[in-house]
Design a protein around this motif. Sequence first.
Motif, PDB file in Angstrom:
ATOM      1  N   SER A  88     -10.636  15.976  -6.299  1.00 62.30           N
ATOM      2  CA  SER A  88     -10.614  15.420  -4.951  1.00 62.30           C
ATOM      3  C   SER A  88     -12.000  14.980  -4.492  1.00 62.30           C
ATOM      4  N   THR A  89     -12.022  13.944  -3.666  1.00 62.66           N
ATOM      5  CA  THR A  89     -13.258  13.441  -3.072  1.00 62.66           C
ATOM      6  C   THR A  89     -13.847  14.477  -2.119  1.00 62.66           C
ATOM      7  N   ILE A  90     -15.188  14.586  -2.121  1.00 61.99           N
ATOM      8  CA  ILE A  90     -15.899  15.460  -1.182  1.00 61.99           C
ATOM      9  C   ILE A  90     -16.538  14.579  -0.113  1.00 61.99           C
ATOM     10  N   THR A  91     -16.283  14.862   1.157  1.00 63.04           N
ATOM     11  CA  THR A  91     -16.901  14.141   2.272  1.00 63.04           C
ATOM     12  C   THR A  91     -17.542  15.160   3.207  1.00 63.04           C
ATOM     13  N   GLN A  92     -18.852  15.026   3.441  1.00 60.82           N
ATOM     14  CA  GLN A  92     -19.546  15.942   4.343  1.00 60.82           C
ATOM     15  C   GLN A  92     -20.872  15.343   4.783  1.00 60.82           C
ATOM     16  N   ALA A  93     -21.562  16.051   5.664  1.00 64.26           N
ATOM     17  CA  ALA A  93     -22.772  15.522   6.294  1.00 64.26           C
ATOM     18  C   ALA A  93     -23.925  15.387   5.310  1.00 64.26           C
ATOM     19  N   TYR A  94     -24.753  14.388   5.589  1.00 65.20           N
ATOM     20  CA  TYR A  94     -25.968  14.194   4.793  1.00 65.20           C
ATOM     21  C   TYR A  94     -26.795  15.477   4.768  1.00 65.20           C
ATOM     22  N   GLY A  95     -27.302  15.830   3.565  1.00 63.36           N
ATOM     23  CA  GLY A  95     -28.176  16.977   3.423  1.00 63.36           C
ATOM     24  C   GLY A  95     -27.490  18.317   3.334  1.00 63.36           C
ATOM     25  N   SER A  96     -26.159  18.353   3.563  1.00 65.72           N
ATOM     26  CA  SER A  96     -25.455  19.638   3.488  1.00 65.72           C
ATOM     27  C   SER A  96     -25.237  20.035   2.033  1.00 65.72           C
ATOM     28  N   THR A  97     -25.129  21.332   1.788  1.00 63.49           N
ATOM     29  CA  THR A  97     -25.005  21.850   0.421  1.00 63.49           C
ATOM     30  C   THR A  97     -23.660  21.477  -0.189  1.00 63.49           C
ATOM     31  N   ILE A  98     -23.697  20.990  -1.436  1.00 68.76           N
ATOM     32  CA  ILE A  98     -22.484  20.608  -2.155  1.00 68.76           C
ATOM     33  C   ILE A  98     -21.984  21.791  -2.971  1.00 68.76           C
ATOM     34  N   THR A  99     -20.729  22.148  -2.809  1.00 62.93           N
ATOM     35  CA  THR A  99     -20.082  23.140  -3.675  1.00 62.93           C
ATOM     36  C   THR A  99     -19.353  22.395  -4.780  1.00 62.93           C
ATOM     37  N   ALA A 100     -19.763  22.643  -6.011  1.00 64.52           N
ATOM     38  CA  ALA A 100     -19.175  21.914  -7.143  1.00 64.52           C
ATOM     39  C   ALA A 100     -17.679  22.206  -7.251  1.00 64.52           C
ATOM     40  N   PRO A 101     -16.858  21.179  -7.484  1.00 64.77           N
ATOM     41  CA  PRO A 101     -15.411  21.413  -7.655  1.00 64.77           C
ATOM     42  C   PRO A 101     -15.124  22.037  -9.014  1.00 64.77           C
ATOM     43  N   ALA A 102     -13.911  22.540  -9.179  1.00 69.96           N
ATOM     44  CA  ALA A 102     -13.494  23.054 -10.491  1.00 69.96           C
ATOM     45  C   ALA A 102     -13.526  21.918 -11.509  1.00 69.96           C
ATOM     46  N   ASN A 103     -13.923  22.238 -12.719  1.00 72.50           N
ATOM     47  CA  ASN A 103     -13.995  21.218 -13.767  1.00 72.50           C
ATOM     48  C   ASN A 103     -12.608  20.655 -14.075  1.00 72.50           C
ATOM     49  N   PRO A 104     -12.518  19.361 -14.315  1.00 74.28           N
ATOM     50  CA  PRO A 104     -11.235  18.803 -14.743  1.00 74.28           C
ATOM     51  C   PRO A 104     -10.911  19.262 -16.161  1.00 74.28           C
ATOM     52  N   THR A 105      -9.670  19.107 -16.552  1.00 71.44           N
ATOM     53  CA  THR A 105      -9.255  19.441 -17.916  1.00 71.44           C
ATOM     54  C   THR A 105      -8.595  18.216 -18.551  1.00 71.44           C
ATOM     55  N   ARG A 106      -8.659  18.183 -19.875  1.00 72.68           N
ATOM     56  CA  ARG A 106      -8.069  17.071 -20.619  1.00 72.68           C
ATOM     57  C   ARG A 106      -7.642  17.590 -21.982  1.00 72.68           C
ATOM     58  N   THR A 107      -6.380  17.415 -22.318  1.00 70.40           N
ATOM     59  CA  THR A 107      -5.854  17.937 -23.576  1.00 70.40           C
ATOM     60  C   THR A 107      -6.632  17.367 -24.761  1.00 70.40           C
ATOM     61  N   GLY A 108      -7.111  18.259 -25.608  1.00 74.73           N
ATOM     62  CA  GLY A 108      -7.815  17.838 -26.812  1.00 74.73           C
ATOM     63  C   GLY A 108      -9.291  17.569 -26.619  1.00 74.73           C
ATOM     64  N   TYR A 109      -9.803  17.778 -25.397  1.00 78.93           N
ATOM     65  CA  TYR A 109     -11.216  17.490 -25.113  1.00 78.93           C
ATOM     66  C   TYR A 109     -11.843  18.642 -24.340  1.00 78.93           C
ATOM     67  N   THR A 110     -13.171  18.730 -24.419  1.00 80.62           N
ATOM     68  CA  THR A 110     -13.933  19.707 -23.666  1.00 80.62           C
ATOM     69  C   THR A 110     -14.817  18.974 -22.660  1.00 80.62           C
ATOM     70  N   PHE A 111     -14.744  19.395 -21.396  1.00 73.07           N
ATOM     71  CA  PHE A 111     -15.548  18.781 -20.329  1.00 73.07           C
ATOM     72  C   PHE A 111     -17.014  19.118 -20.542  1.00 73.07           C
ATOM     73  N   THR A 112     -17.899  18.093 -20.491  1.00 74.63           N
ATOM     74  CA  THR A 112     -19.329  18.311 -20.716  1.00 74.63           C
ATOM     75  C   THR A 112     -20.181  18.027 -19.490  1.00 74.63           C
ATOM     76  N   GLY A 113     -19.584  17.562 -18.396  1.00 78.26           N
ATOM     77  CA  GLY A 113     -20.361  17.364 -17.178  1.00 78.26           C
ATOM     78  C   GLY A 113     -20.013  16.062 -16.473  1.00 78.26           C
ATOM     79  N   TRP A 114     -20.795  15.784 -15.400  1.00 78.90           N
ATOM     80  CA  TRP A 114     -20.617  14.548 -14.630  1.00 78.90           C
ATOM     81  C   TRP A 114     -21.794  13.619 -14.867  1.00 78.90           C
ATOM     82  N   SER A 115     -21.508  12.340 -14.855  1.00 72.45           N
ATOM     83  CA  SER A 115     -22.561  11.333 -14.986  1.00 72.45           C
ATOM     84  C   SER A 115     -22.464  10.357 -13.824  1.00 72.45           C
ATOM     85  N   PRO A 116     -23.567  10.216 -13.020  1.00 76.03           N
ATOM     86  CA  PRO A 116     -24.774  11.062 -13.037  1.00 76.03           C
ATOM     87  C   PRO A 116     -24.453  12.484 -12.598  1.00 76.03           C
TER      88      PRO A 116
END
Length: 268
Positions: A88-116
């Motif tokens: 889900s999209t995160i919408t909040q005020a400029y400069g506020s702390t971001i809480t990372a969402p749960a990593n997505p999953t994909r059958t047959g693959y391992t999540f390695t991060g977000w770019s950027p």
Amino acid sequence: SPALAATMPSGGQALTATWSANSCTGTPWGTVASGYSNTAYSSSTADVCASQTRTCTAGTMSGTYAYTSCTVNSYSITFNSAGGTAVSTITQAYGSTITAPANPTRTGYTFTGWSPALAATMPSGGQALTATWSINTYTVSANAGAGGTISSSKTVNYGSSTTFTVTSNTDYFSSASGCGGSLSGTTYTTGTITGTCTVSAIFMTGTLTPPSGSCTVLSGQNSCTIDLAWTVTNPFGATTAITANGMTDYISPSISSGGPTAFTVPYN
């Protein structure tokens, strides 16, 4: 004005009253009483709201900022899961702390991060992020019984297939199973690989002598047909094969096989 003398001066005095305003008018807050202060802002919205204190003194309002309130801008971070589960999209005020969402999953693959990389606090303008993945690999093991060989175990990407070479010793027949595949000639091709699995090859040999039989080669013919009957039990559940001397081989895909089956007997 001038100031009233303490004693009567020669010639007397002519004085004029002076006055100071007891309020400031035309301010962002309307009329402000002298001596009172308010907080003003440089704009109504901003990433960082700049403020100043404005004070009414003798009819004059200090400062220049003209807005009575300011709202910190909000921005959004969007996530492209690139084939994985939605985030889900995160919408909040400029400069506020971001809480990372749960990593997505994909059958047959391992999540390695977000770019950027996901920002620690909400940046001006927000972010558009795309998931990065590494494909899973699985070990496809191979083993062979006595009487032949099979090529070595392999590491295979998720969703791919692979092949093994199954080689029988002289006078042996081969059979192979496992990983959803099939044997054609000496090549065993697996099904689609979705996890670790094993390909097993077995090899069979032996002599089968059915009860004697005979047939008559008619005049002008060079062969006759004889029905032979037998019973074979293969404890491994693989293909049963019979080599008939001077005649066509008989191969049965069943675990237990037998006759009668017609063989053509050549005339020598």
